[in-house]
Design an enzyme around this catalytic site. Sequence first.
Site, mmCIF file in Angstrom:
data_model
loop_
_atom_site.group_PDB
_atom_site.id
_atom_site.type_symbol
_atom_site.label_atom_id
_atom_site.label_comp_id
_atom_site.label_asym_id
_atom_site.label_seq_id
_atom_site.Cartn_x
_atom_site.Cartn_y
_atom_site.Cartn_z
ATOM 1 N N ARG A 100 -12.960 0.144 5.550
ATOM 2 C CA ARG A 100 -14.037 1.045 5.140
ATOM 3 C C ARG A 100 -13.512 2.380 4.593
ATOM 4 O O ARG A 100 -12.336 2.658 4.600
ATOM 5 C CB ARG A 100 -14.969 1.313 6.315
ATOM 6 C CG ARG A 100 -14.302 1.782 7.608
ATOM 7 C CD ARG A 100 -15.343 1.874 8.720
ATOM 8 N NE ARG A 100 -14.769 2.230 10.010
ATOM 9 C CZ ARG A 100 -14.379 1.352 10.923
ATOM 10 N NH1 ARG A 100 -14.505 0.053 10.698
ATOM 11 N NH2 ARG A 100 -13.867 1.764 12.080
ATOM 12 N N LEU A 156 -24.972 13.592 13.839
ATOM 13 C CA LEU A 156 -24.181 13.817 12.628
ATOM 14 C C LEU A 156 -22.754 13.393 12.916
ATOM 15 O O LEU A 156 -22.233 13.667 13.992
ATOM 16 C CB LEU A 156 -24.248 15.296 12.248
ATOM 17 C CG LEU A 156 -23.326 15.860 11.159
ATOM 18 C CD1 LEU A 156 -23.954 17.110 10.560
ATOM 19 C CD2 LEU A 156 -21.915 16.210 11.667
ATOM 20 N N ASP A 168 -19.258 11.853 10.195
ATOM 21 C CA ASP A 168 -18.336 12.132 9.097
ATOM 22 C C ASP A 168 -18.984 12.859 7.916
ATOM 23 O O ASP A 168 -20.058 12.454 7.455
ATOM 24 C CB ASP A 168 -17.771 10.826 8.533
ATOM 25 C CG ASP A 168 -17.125 9.943 9.573
ATOM 26 O OD1 ASP A 168 -17.103 10.312 10.745
ATOM 27 O OD2 ASP A 168 -16.642 8.864 9.184
#
Length: 484
Positions: free
Chosen positions: A171, A50, A52
């Site tokens: 991004r 896991l 962001d």
Amino acid sequence: MTQLIDFSNRQNRFLSLTDVSSQYLQMIEGKTKQDPYYPTYHVAPHHGLLNDPNGLSFFNGKHHIFYQWFPLGPVHGLKHWYHVSTEDFIHFEDHGIALYPDCELDSHGCFSGAAFAEGGMLHLFYTGNHVTEEGIPNPSQVYASMDKHLNITKGRPIAHAPAPGFTHNFRDPVVFKRENIYYMLVGGETKDGEGALALYQGESIQQLSFQGKVTTDLPDAGYMWECPNYFEQDGRGVFIFSPQGELESDKYNFNNVFSVAYVLSDPLDVRKLHYEGKQYIELDKGFDFYAPQTYEDERGRRILIGWLGNSKSDYPTDENMWAHMLTIPRQVTLQRNRLVQQPLEELKKLRLGAETLEQEHGLISRAFELELSVDPDFTLTFTNRKGESVTFSSNGEEYCLDRSDMTHTFAETYGTKRYALRKYKESHRIRMFMDTSSLEIFCDYGETVFTSRIFIEDLEYLKSTGVSGTLYNFGSITLEAQNG
């Protein structure tokens, strides 16, 4: 016996779920859930990595939390968006994978992004990561939407390539609205090697056009700005970002491989493409905190959740095929020209019982909250029978979090102690949240926060001086699978 995937071969990081058997996934989930360091009241992956938090939002009566997920192991690989929701932060619904890397635009991962709730839909924005056959990365900013039945539809890309003047490090879109105009900020690296923001705008949330690079008055802040989060509150424009690259550091600031900073200024001037912030401040003083995102709920609260981990580090849980978790939810307010974080009040529902803290206090659980009054000089040590420990202390002038004597040390390149100057030197209340292998500390009435992973086998005792208060043992959150 099914063999674990060898991720030292980087090609294996782009294997998909269809490349492995259900037996493999069951095996690694079994290893994950049996790990003694797996949390009880934090959102964590079933297996794999896991990172962001994405798409945080309040929509259709519930808090929606998406997060970056690589299912096959504890490494950064082919990223999906995973989705859970909750009404109370105690009982969660598990909706499974929300976004798959299943088209050309996101063939090498659905990277981070944000959400905007409007018109009975949750509008999702993310970066599609595509690498050409020649090995050239090409990021796109992609639109998707989710209806009230949680059906997700990918739309057209808003931007097919990096903005002019930016490299492929481009991004993590975030969207906000003023009057009838939508704005999207995207973080990136300029071709001059500087961190920066690009601004897009439009009258339609699905059709936004590039306006230019946002200028700022900030000093040098790294070569790449990741995970920008922008909101406006009390007449201020609040910008939170995760700068990569070397920042000016000292004993008290910016000592992690990558850190998180925030800026308070006048609201972003969208016509002049300028944000007047002149100073960035470290948001968290701990070892393991990155890529936070905020959103506003139905009560007008600004809620923050971050990634309780960091890049470039191998964690002790890696051998059991999982890595990282999300932080507890926190309410963020502006006070004294600073961002202040406080644990969300709903977490009090996890309390099972109260114990008055003693100088040497035996633990019956490794999941608890401490509500403490601390003297100017104090020491609080988490330890076991072997003397392996983590200590949080103050000499009246500064705080120190010391994890150099843990059972499992890691990321020692970046040091084993973190310091912060005290804002309130008199006795005051602090709160601490322990969950098996994580520690979140809220000092100075929430102005100073330490978020960290800690690894002590068979944690059994708290030892303290200059401390009084209450220990609340915690129950577990629930996570129930939902169809659709």
